[in-house]
Design a protein around this motif. Structure first.
Motif, PDB file in Angstrom:
ATOM      1  N   ASP B 175       0.812  -1.225   0.000  1.00 47.45           N
ATOM      2  CA  ASP B 175       0.000   0.000   0.000  1.00 47.45           C
ATOM      3  C   ASP B 175       0.847   1.278   0.000  1.00 47.45           C
ATOM      4  N   GLN B 176       2.179   1.103  -0.007  1.00 43.79           N
ATOM      5  CA  GLN B 176       3.018   2.310  -0.032  1.00 43.79           C
ATOM      6  C   GLN B 176       3.816   2.451  -1.321  1.00 43.79           C
ATOM      7  N   VAL B 177       3.537   1.599  -2.320  1.00 40.66           N
ATOM      8  CA  VAL B 177       4.283   1.709  -3.574  1.00 40.66           C
ATOM      9  C   VAL B 177       3.411   2.272  -4.690  1.00 40.66           C
ATOM     10  N   GLN B 178       4.071   2.925  -5.653  1.00 41.84           N
ATOM     11  CA  GLN B 178       3.328   3.494  -6.781  1.00 41.84           C
ATOM     12  C   GLN B 178       2.817   2.402  -7.702  1.00 41.84           C
ATOM     13  N   LYS B 179       3.704   1.442  -7.957  1.00 35.81           N
ATOM     14  CA  LYS B 179       3.344   0.321  -8.832  1.00 35.81           C
ATOM     15  C   LYS B 179       3.456  -0.935  -8.001  1.00 35.81           C
ATOM     16  N   LYS B 180       2.515  -1.872  -8.177  1.00 28.37           N
ATOM     17  CA  LYS B 180       2.531  -3.031  -7.278  1.00 28.37           C
ATOM     18  C   LYS B 180       3.772  -3.909  -7.458  1.00 28.37           C
ATOM     19  N   THR B 181       4.433  -3.782  -8.620  1.00 28.57           N
ATOM     20  CA  THR B 181       5.642  -4.584  -8.849  1.00 28.57           C
ATOM     21  C   THR B 181       6.875  -3.960  -8.189  1.00 28.57           C
ATOM     22  N   HIS B 182       6.705  -2.770  -7.620  1.00 30.23           N
ATOM     23  CA  HIS B 182       7.816  -2.134  -6.914  1.00 30.23           C
ATOM     24  C   HIS B 182       7.829  -2.583  -5.455  1.00 30.23           C
ATOM     25  N   GLY B 183       8.956  -2.305  -4.781  1.00 32.36           N
ATOM     26  CA  GLY B 183       9.008  -2.535  -3.336  1.00 32.36           C
ATOM     27  C   GLY B 183       9.302  -3.966  -2.933  1.00 32.36           C
ATOM     28  N   ILE B 184       9.641  -4.805  -3.913  1.00 33.15           N
ATOM     29  CA  ILE B 184       9.998  -6.194  -3.598  1.00 33.15           C
ATOM     30  C   ILE B 184      11.503  -6.333  -3.813  1.00 33.15           C
ATOM     31  N   SER B 185      12.181  -7.003  -2.889  1.00 38.62           N
ATOM     32  CA  SER B 185      13.640  -7.136  -3.017  1.00 38.62           C
ATOM     33  C   SER B 185      14.056  -8.597  -3.005  1.00 38.62           C
ATOM     34  N   LEU B 186      15.218  -8.821  -3.600  1.00 32.88           N
ATOM     35  CA  LEU B 186      15.711 -10.184  -3.758  1.00 32.88           C
ATOM     36  C   LEU B 186      16.966 -10.384  -2.905  1.00 32.88           C
ATOM     37  N   PHE B 187      16.974 -11.443  -2.105  1.00 30.86           N
ATOM     38  CA  PHE B 187      18.097 -11.701  -1.211  1.00 30.86           C
ATOM     39  C   PHE B 187      18.731 -13.063  -1.472  1.00 30.86           C
ATOM     40  N   LEU B 188      20.031 -13.093  -1.277  1.00 28.64           N
ATOM     41  CA  LEU B 188      20.737 -14.363  -1.309  1.00 28.64           C
ATOM     42  C   LEU B 188      21.007 -14.755   0.141  1.00 28.64           C
ATOM     43  N   VAL B 189      20.404 -15.863   0.563  1.00 28.84           N
ATOM     44  CA  VAL B 189      20.568 -16.289   1.952  1.00 28.84           C
ATOM     45  C   VAL B 189      21.546 -17.456   1.998  1.00 28.84           C
ATOM     46  N   ASP B 190      22.570 -17.306   2.801  1.00 22.06           N
ATOM     47  CA  ASP B 190      23.547 -18.376   2.974  1.00 22.06           C
ATOM     48  C   ASP B 190      23.129 -19.180   4.199  1.00 22.06           C
ATOM     49  N   LYS B 191      22.504 -20.313   3.947  1.00 25.90           N
ATOM     50  CA  LYS B 191      21.926 -21.116   5.027  1.00 25.90           C
ATOM     51  C   LYS B 191      22.952 -21.515   6.080  1.00 25.90           C
ATOM     52  N   ARG B 192      24.200 -21.650   5.630  1.00 29.02           N
ATOM     53  CA  ARG B 192      25.247 -22.089   6.554  1.00 29.02           C
ATOM     54  C   ARG B 192      25.494 -21.058   7.656  1.00 29.02           C
ATOM     55  N   GLU B 193      25.108 -19.804   7.359  1.00 27.27           N
ATOM     56  CA  GLU B 193      25.361 -18.745   8.336  1.00 27.27           C
ATOM     57  C   GLU B 193      24.109 -18.361   9.133  1.00 27.27           C
ATOM     58  N   GLU B 230      19.034  -3.701  -6.935  1.00 30.97           N
ATOM     59  CA  GLU B 230      18.659  -2.575  -6.074  1.00 30.97           C
ATOM     60  C   GLU B 230      17.510  -2.942  -5.155  1.00 30.97           C
ATOM     61  N   GLU B 231      17.470  -2.301  -4.006  1.00 33.09           N
ATOM     62  CA  GLU B 231      16.331  -2.514  -3.108  1.00 33.09           C
ATOM     63  C   GLU B 231      15.050  -2.075  -3.822  1.00 33.09           C
ATOM     64  N   GLY B 232      14.019  -2.885  -3.708  1.00 32.28           N
ATOM     65  CA  GLY B 232      12.730  -2.539  -4.306  1.00 32.28           C
ATOM     66  C   GLY B 232      12.577  -2.976  -5.758  1.00 32.28           C
ATOM     67  N   ARG B 233      13.655  -3.453  -6.360  1.00 27.38           N
ATOM     68  CA  ARG B 233      13.594  -3.845  -7.770  1.00 27.38           C
ATOM     69  C   ARG B 233      13.729  -5.357  -7.945  1.00 27.38           C
ATOM     70  N   GLY B 234      13.509  -6.088  -6.882  1.00 26.91           N
ATOM     71  CA  GLY B 234      13.752  -7.540  -6.894  1.00 26.91           C
ATOM     72  C   GLY B 234      12.940  -8.308  -7.924  1.00 26.91           C
ATOM     73  N   LEU B 235      11.695  -7.896  -8.079  1.00 28.50           N
ATOM     74  CA  LEU B 235      10.840  -8.626  -9.012  1.00 28.50           C
ATOM     75  C   LEU B 235      11.392  -8.538 -10.434  1.00 28.50           C
ATOM     76  N   TYR B 236      11.972  -7.379 -10.739  1.00 29.12           N
ATOM     77  CA  TYR B 236      12.535  -7.201 -12.081  1.00 29.12           C
ATOM     78  C   TYR B 236      13.780  -8.056 -12.267  1.00 29.12           C
ATOM     79  N   CYS B 237      14.536  -8.211 -11.163  1.00 33.69           N
ATOM     80  CA  CYS B 237      15.745  -9.051 -11.233  1.00 33.69           C
ATOM     81  C   CYS B 237      15.368 -10.493 -11.564  1.00 33.69           C
ATOM     82  N   VAL B 238      14.167 -10.875 -11.156  1.00 32.90           N
ATOM     83  CA  VAL B 238      13.727 -12.237 -11.411  1.00 32.90           C
ATOM     84  C   VAL B 238      13.075 -12.324 -12.782  1.00 32.90           C
ATOM     85  N   MET B 239      12.255 -11.310 -13.083  1.00 35.81           N
ATOM     86  CA  MET B 239      11.460 -11.390 -14.310  1.00 35.81           C
ATOM     87  C   MET B 239      12.291 -11.349 -15.578  1.00 35.81           C
ATOM     88  N   ASP B 240      13.430 -10.668 -15.540  1.00 33.69           N
ATOM     89  CA  ASP B 240      14.208 -10.632 -16.778  1.00 33.69           C
ATOM     90  C   ASP B 240      14.917 -11.958 -17.054  1.00 33.69           C
TER      91      ASP B 240
END
Ligand SMILES: Cc1cc2nc3c(=O)[nH]c(=O)nc-3n(C[C@H](O)[C@H](O)[C@H](O)COP(=O)(O)OP(=O)(O)OC[C@H]3O[C@@H](n4cnc5c(N)ncnc54)[C@H](O)[C@@H]3O)c2cc1C
Lengths: 256, 388
Positions: B175-193, B230-240
């Motif tokens: 509810d705080q983003v201009q476009k619903k595809t914004h505001g999602i971020s992508l993280f790499l989680v290292d399970k070992r840590e 970039e923060e908030g651009r995660g969905l695009y990192c996946v979609m491309d």
């Protein structure tokens, strides 16, 4: 240490053999490395990895046989040679003369080959080549080691095992059970693509074609007759024996 | 397509087949029935470099293209194996490769290429966000040099068989983003840590037998440098990476289809009923022939899509989507024809058909469902109104 491995491309053992005008139909047939040569190849590469050295693979055959050499390069062979000059193709006599000419271009300490090719099953090329080169040979080996500069092998003799020692240079032929051939890795395949395969012809080998003309000739080829359904004898043992003797006498005509 | 390229394709097929031939169908049946991850197979594929195929050479891979990747997956499935167990290691790294920082790439890609590290989990789906990814509620909040993540995911594959995972979370609420595809971020989680308790996994039993999980994140701490793109651009990192992924998945489906055709023809030619092979009946023969033709047509579109993708043709995306649709539908039709051909034996686990059938059916749903491709084609290719 310099190692030579002989490779032959043969019909895939799962292919159906068809004759066309008395010739084996090669259209659309899949070719593989002769399975016994695969053991030879694996051993050559394993020996190199263990004791150091350089492995050369050689095949005498048409251009399609290059894929066998690519496979060899992909699993760790350093150099590959194809003799694709049709005037040098022939029987075991011819081929071993050609291979001898190739082997003499360098000095190899070890020569590995399959104990026979699964297509013609002659089992002659290895021993013939050793004779041409004047070096000892040991056939159908199932284990290979080098100890104090000597080759020590186990040889399959109809189910028994002989342990034999030999000085190098020596030629050995591989029997099933010698090892488990590795498969090529993707980086191996990619590297093999970049390597060149040396091509040799009669001229390069200084061979007089007349002199090495085949000693044998194929006069005809036919597929074995389909096995007829067997006959199961019925009745008690006495009746069965009686009928068997009758059949051997009258039908098979092996008892008079 | 150049001769050299098809040559390479043949080598890839043969190389993968050699490995697959050492893992017979009973191996896969056991893995399925006992819910056992096919570790030996994955190790063999990894050791031979196949799972690092798509990683560029400078990071230790072989730098092959996506069509080549598709062929690898196709051959696994065609052999009776389950490509789903390895496909993620092949391509989950895509987003890291395209958008990760150079430091992250240097740190992880070479080890992923060699198989030392497994990156084969990608956590997107949530109970309230299936097809509509923008509705995800998992929340990441930045605190100093860390993100603190809370939320839950569902249907997450291979979590117990991975060292690293990619995770999509909202850094800005919907509810705080201009476009619903914004505001999602992508993280790499290292399970070992990750300390005990920050990620809780509950297995979900599925008909597919694999390692599928529900995940709960309880104040999961992820170093800020593990943000991909970039923060908030995660969905695009996946979609491309979507087009490439569709190409790979198409190969997977195609392999299943070819497996069923092989099985149906072999079995049907040998099964004698009413004194003749059952494939002599048109009712058995024609569906197999039809499915085969559908597969060949789907395959042709896949190659067209891959060619366009390599040439950076903007219509590649539509073709890749259509190829995914057609390959998975054709594969399923082949599964149906094969099942009918096997009759009652199709139900017996030792004939393997039911297991492969379930896997093939699922490909019409995940990772993208056929409906969504239909709506994409309707709206974006044919310019009809958006259907939802
Ligand atoms: C075995 C398995 C493994 C999985 N692995 C992972 C994983 O590793 N990581 C991950 O993130 N997810 C994973 N998933 C989840 C998978 O991606 C989702 O199931 C999929 O995206 C669909 O979401 P959903 O199940 O919530 O379906 P829903 O979104 O509830 O949709 C249900 C059905 O309605 C259809 N539908 C919805 N909206 C529309 C519309 N507008 N028009 C037409 N039809 C529509 C859908 O196509 C679908 O057929 C996995 C799923 C399974 C079964």
């Amino acid at each position: 240490m310099k190692i030579l491995v002989l490779l032959k491309q043969t019909f895939d053992t799962e292919e159906q053999i068809e004759l066309f005008d008395g010739e084996v139909n090669e259209n659309g047939v899949k070719y593989i490395i002769n399975p016994y040569d695969e053991y030879a190849l694996e051993e050559a590469v394993a020996v190199k990895e263990k004791y150091g050295g350089e492995v050369t693979a050689v095949t005498v055959g048409p251009d399609r046989a290059e894929s066998a050499l690519r496979h060899a390069l992909a699993v760790g062979v350093d150099r590959a040679i194809i003799v694709n000059d049709e005037s040098l193709f022939g029987d075991e006599y011819t081929i071993s003369k050609v291979l001898a000419a190739v082997a003499k271009q360098d000095s190899y300490d070890l020569i590995f080959c399959g104990h026979m090719a699964v297509d013609d099953g002659a089992a002659q090329v290895g021993p013939r080549l050793a004779e041409e080169l004047g070096i000892p040979h040991i056939t159908t080996i199932t284990n290979f080691e080098i100890e104090d500069g000597k080759v020590k092998v186990e040889k399959d003799v109809e189910g028994d095992v002989e342990v034999i020692e030999a000085d190098m240079p020596v030629l050995v032929t591989a029997q099933q059970g010698l090892n488990e051939p590795r498969y090529p890795s993707l980086p191996g395949i990619m590297k093999a693509k970049k390597k060149t395969i040396e091509r040799l012809e009669a001229e390069d080998l200084d061979i007089d074609i007349e002199e090495i003309a085949p000693k044998t000739e194929i006069v005809g080829q036919y597929l074995p007759e389909r096995k007829k359904a067997g006959k199961v004898l019925k009745g008690d043992i006495g009746e069965q024996v009686f009928e068997l003797v009758e059949l051997l006498r009258n039908e098979a005509k092996v008892i008079i | 397509m150049g001769v050299a390229l098809t040559d390479l394709h043949q080598d890839i097929r043969e190389g993968v087949r050699e490995i697959c031939s050492r893992f017979d169908q009973d191996y896969w049946r056991k893995s399925h029935e006992e819910h056992r991850y096919p570790t030996e197979f994955v190790k063999a594929m990894s050791d031979a470099g196949w799972l690092g195929a798509l990683i560029p050479e400078e990071y230790g891979g072989s730098g092959l293209g996506f069509l080549e990747g598709a062929i690898i997956l196709e051959e696994i499935n065609r052999s009776g194996g389950n490509a789903n167990q390895v496909h993620a290691q092949l391509y989950t790294m895509g987003a890291l490769l395209r958008h990760g920082s150079e430091e992250l790439k240097r740190r992880y890609l070479p080890q992923i290429a060699s198989g030392e590290l497994r990156l084969q989990t990608f956590a997107v789906t949530e109970p309230d966000a299936g097809t509509d990814t923008t509705k995800i509620k998992t929340r990441a909040v930045k605190k100093g040099d860390k993100y603190i993540i809370n939320g839950q995911k569902i249907f997450i594959s291979r979590f117990n068989n991975t060292d690293l995972l990619l995770l999509l979370a909202r850094t800005t609420p919907l509810d705080q983003v201009q476009k619903k595809t914004h505001g999602i971020s992508l993280f790499l989680v290292d399970k070992r840590e990750v300390p005990e308790g920050q990620i809780e996994a509950t297995p979900i039993d599925t008909m597919l037998g694999g390692d599928t999980n529900q995940l709960f994140f309880n104040d999961l701490e992820v170093p800020a440098e593990n943000l991909i793109g970039e923060e908030g651009r995660g969905l695009y990192c996946v979609m491309d990476g979507m087009v490439a992924e569709r190409i790979l998945v198409s190969g997977s489906a195609l392999g299943n289809g070819k497996y069923f055709i092989d099985q149906a023809v072999n079995y049907g030619n040998q099964r004698i009923v009413f004194d003749r092979p059952i494939t002599q009946n048109q009712g058995i023969q024609f569906p197999i022939a039809k499915a085969y033709m559908e597969l060949r047509a789907a395959e042709a579109l896949l190659y067209e899509a891959a060619r366009k993708f390599d040439e950076k043709d903007p219509t590649a995306g539509a073709d890749a989507n259509m190829a995914k649709y057609l390959c998975s539908e054709a594969a399923y039709n082949a599964a149906e024809a094969c099942m009918q051909t096997f009759g009652g034996y199709a139900a017996a686990n030792e004939y393997h058909i039911n297991r492969k059938w379930m896997q093939t059916r699922m490909m019409k749903i995940a990772p993208i469902s056929s409906n969504l491709i239909l709506s994409y084609v309707g709206q974006h290719v044919l310019k009809m109104p958006r259907s939802f």
